[in-house]
Design an enzyme around this catalytic site. Structure first.
Site: not given
Ligand code: NAD
Ligand code: WQD
Length: 338
Positions: A125, A149, A153
Site C-alpha cells: 500500500s 496497518y 504492510k
Molecule cells: P478485501 O477485504 O476486499 O479483500 C481481502 C480478502 O482477503 C477478503 O476476501 C478476505 O476475506 C480475505 N482475507 C482476510 N484475511 C484472511 C486470512 N487470514 N486468510 C484468508 N483470507 C483472508 O480488501 P481489498 O480492498 O481487496 O484489498 C486487498 C489487499 O490489498 C489487502 O491486502 C489490502 O491491505 C491491500 N490494499 C488495499 C487497498 C484498498 O484501498 N482497497 C489499498 C492498498 C492496499
Molecule cells: C480520500 C480523501 C479524505 C471519506 C485510505 C487508507 C489507505 C488505503 C486507501 C489501504 C481524503 C476524503 C473521505 C469521506 C472525505 N488503504 N474523504 N469524506 O484516506 O486516502 O486512504 O484508503 O491500503 O491506507 O488510509 O482514502 O477514500 O478514505 O479518503 O472527505 O467520507 O477523501 O479526507 O482526502 P485515504 P479515503
C-alpha cells in the site's frame, strides 16, 4: 497453462484480478477465509470470464490447509491479497493486524518454499510511505508508516526482501496501491463494504443510492488548489491488470522490487464529488466537515518505475471510475446480497 494461487481472491481487488488472470489464460486457485470476501464474487468472476476457478475456504495462517492446496494443485506463483485493511481497526487491535498481515505472509512463504514455489506478487500500500516529503512519491522515498496497518504492510515487504536477499530463487514484486476505486464494467463485481464506508468513493455511491444523506468533506483548508484533500485514485481494473503484468515480469529472475500502482494524476475530494455527480446525473449533497484525524493534504504516485519495469500504465480516468462504481452500486444496491 500456469497456475496462480490468489489469496484473498474473494475480496474487492482480488476478484477483479482473478478475472484478468483467467482472461489472460492462467489457471486460478483462490484461498480465502471469507472474513471480508464473498463466495458469490467468485461465481461472478466465472460468469464474466467464462472460465472456472478453484476455491479453498481457508485461512492463510493455517499452514496445514495451505500445504494441502500446494499438494493438490500445481501452483507456479502466488498473488497475495489476503489481509486486513482498516486503518482504524489496526489502531485499536494492532496484534490482530500483525498476526494476519505479517504472520499470514510468513506462513504462506514457508509453505511456498517447502513446495519450491518462490515467485510472489504482494498487495502492499502507498500508506507505507507515511507522510512523504515528495509529491509525486517515487519508490525510493523514505518509508515511515504512521499507523499499525501501514507498519504491517512494510514489515511484510521487509520479510519478502529478506527472503530474496538470502536466496536467489525468491522473487517478489510488492505493488504499492494508491486509492483503488471503481468496479468491473460489467457491474457484476465491485466493492462491497460492510457497514458505513470509510472511503470516499463507496460513501459517494451510497449517497447517490439514498442510503446516506450527504457526504462529509473532511476539511477544506488544506494547502491544495481547492482546499480539499488530494489523492491518486486508480481504477480497480487497471490495478488488476498490473498484477498480471507483474506476474509476467516475475517469470524472469528479478529478486525484490517495490512498485507504485497509481495514475500519477491527483484529484481533490471536490473533483471526485463532481465526477460522481456527472456519472449519476444528479446533485449529490455534501457539507464541509472538520479534517479527519491522520489525513494528509496530498498523496500521489510517481508511476515512472512501474511503466519502465512492467510496461504498465493506467488507462481509465476519474469519469470512468465514477461511472463503473455507480454502475455496480445501482445494479447491486445491497452488494452481493442483492
Ligand atoms: P478485501 O477485504 O476486499 O479483500 C481481502 C480478502 O482477503 C477478503 O476476501 C478476505 O476475506 C480475505 N482475507 C482476510 N484475511 C484472511 C486470512 N487470514 N486468510 C484468508 N483470507 C483472508 O480488501 P481489498 O480492498 O481487496 O484489498 C486487498 C489487499 O490489498 C489487502 O491486502 C489490502 O491491505 C491491500 N490494499 C488495499 C487497498 C484498498 O484501498 N482497497 C489499498 C492498498 C492496499
Ligand atoms: C480520500 C480523501 C479524505 C471519506 C485510505 C487508507 C489507505 C488505503 C486507501 C489501504 C481524503 C476524503 C473521505 C469521506 C472525505 N488503504 N474523504 N469524506 O484516506 O486516502 O486512504 O484508503 O491500503 O491506507 O488510509 O482514502 O477514500 O478514505 O479518503 O472527505 O467520507 O477523501 O479526507 O482526502 P485515504 P479515503
Amino acid at each position: 497453462m500456469k497456475t496462480i494461487l490468489v489469496t484473498g481472491g474473494a475480496g474487492y481487488i482480488g476478484s477483479h484480478t482473478c478475472v484478468e488472470l483467467l482472461e489472460a489464460g492462467f489457471a486460478v486457485v483462490v484461498v480465502d477465509n471469507l472474513d471480508n470476501g464473498c463466495e458469490e464474487a467468485l461465481n461472478r468472476v466465472e460468469r464474466i470470464s467464462h472460465r472456472d476457478l478453484m476455491f479453498e475456504h481457508a485461512d492463510v495462517r493455517d499452514k496445514d490447509s495451505l500445504d494441502r492446496v500446494f499438494r493438490d494443485f500445481p501452483i507456479d506463483a502466488v498473488v497475495h491479497f489476503a489481509g486486513l485493511k482498516s486503518v482504524a481497526e489496526s489502531v485499536s487491535n494492532p496484534d490482530l493486524y500483525y498476526d494476519v498481515n505479517l504472520g499470514g505472509t510468513i506462513a504462506l512463504c514457508e509453505v511456498m518454499e517447502s513446495h519450491g514455489v518462490t515467485d510472489i506478487v504482494f498487495s502492499s500500500s502507498a500508506t507505507v510511505y507515511g507522510i512523504s516529503s515528495s509529491e509525486p512519491i517515487p519508490e525510493y522515498a523514505e518509508t515511515q508508516p504512521a499507523q499499525p496497518y501501514g507498519k504491517t504492510k512494510l514489515a511484510a515487504e521487509q520479510h519478502l526482501q529478506t527472503l530474496c536477499e538470502a536466496d536467489e530463487r525468491w522473487n517478489a514484486v510488492c505493488l504499492r496501491y494508491f486509492n483503488p476505486v471503481g468496479a468491473h464494467p460489467s457491474g457484476l463485481i465491485g466493492e462491497d463494504p460492510k457497514g458505513i464506508p470509510n472511503n470516499l468513493a463507496p460513501y459517494l455511491t451510497q449517497v447517490a443510492a439514498g442510503f446516506r444523506d450527504k457526504l462529509m468533506v473532511f476539511g477544506d483548508d488544506y494547502p491544495t488548489h481547492d482546499g480539499t484533500g488530494v489523492r491518486d485514485y486508480i481504477h480497480v481494473v487497471d490495478l488488476a491488470r498490473g498484477h498480471v503484468q507483474a506476474l509476467e515480469f516475475l517469470a524472469d529472475q528479478r529478486g525484490f522490487m517495490p512498485l507504485n500502482l497509481g495514475t500519477g494524476r491527483p484529484y481533490s475530494v471536490l473533483e471526485v464529488h463532481a465526477a460522481f455527480e456527472r456519472a449519476v446525473g444528479e446533485k449529490l449533497p455534501y457539507v464541509i466537515a472538520p479534517r479527519r484525524d491522520g489525513d494528509i493534504a496530498i498523496y500521489f504516485a510517481d508511476t515512472a518505475k512501474a511503466e519502465m519495469e512492467l510496461g504498465w500504465t493506467a488507462h481509465y480516468d476519474m469519469d470512468d471510475m465514477a461511472r463503473d462504481a455507480w454502475n455496480w452500486q445501482s445494479k447491486n444496491p445491497e452488494g452481493y446480497k442483492s
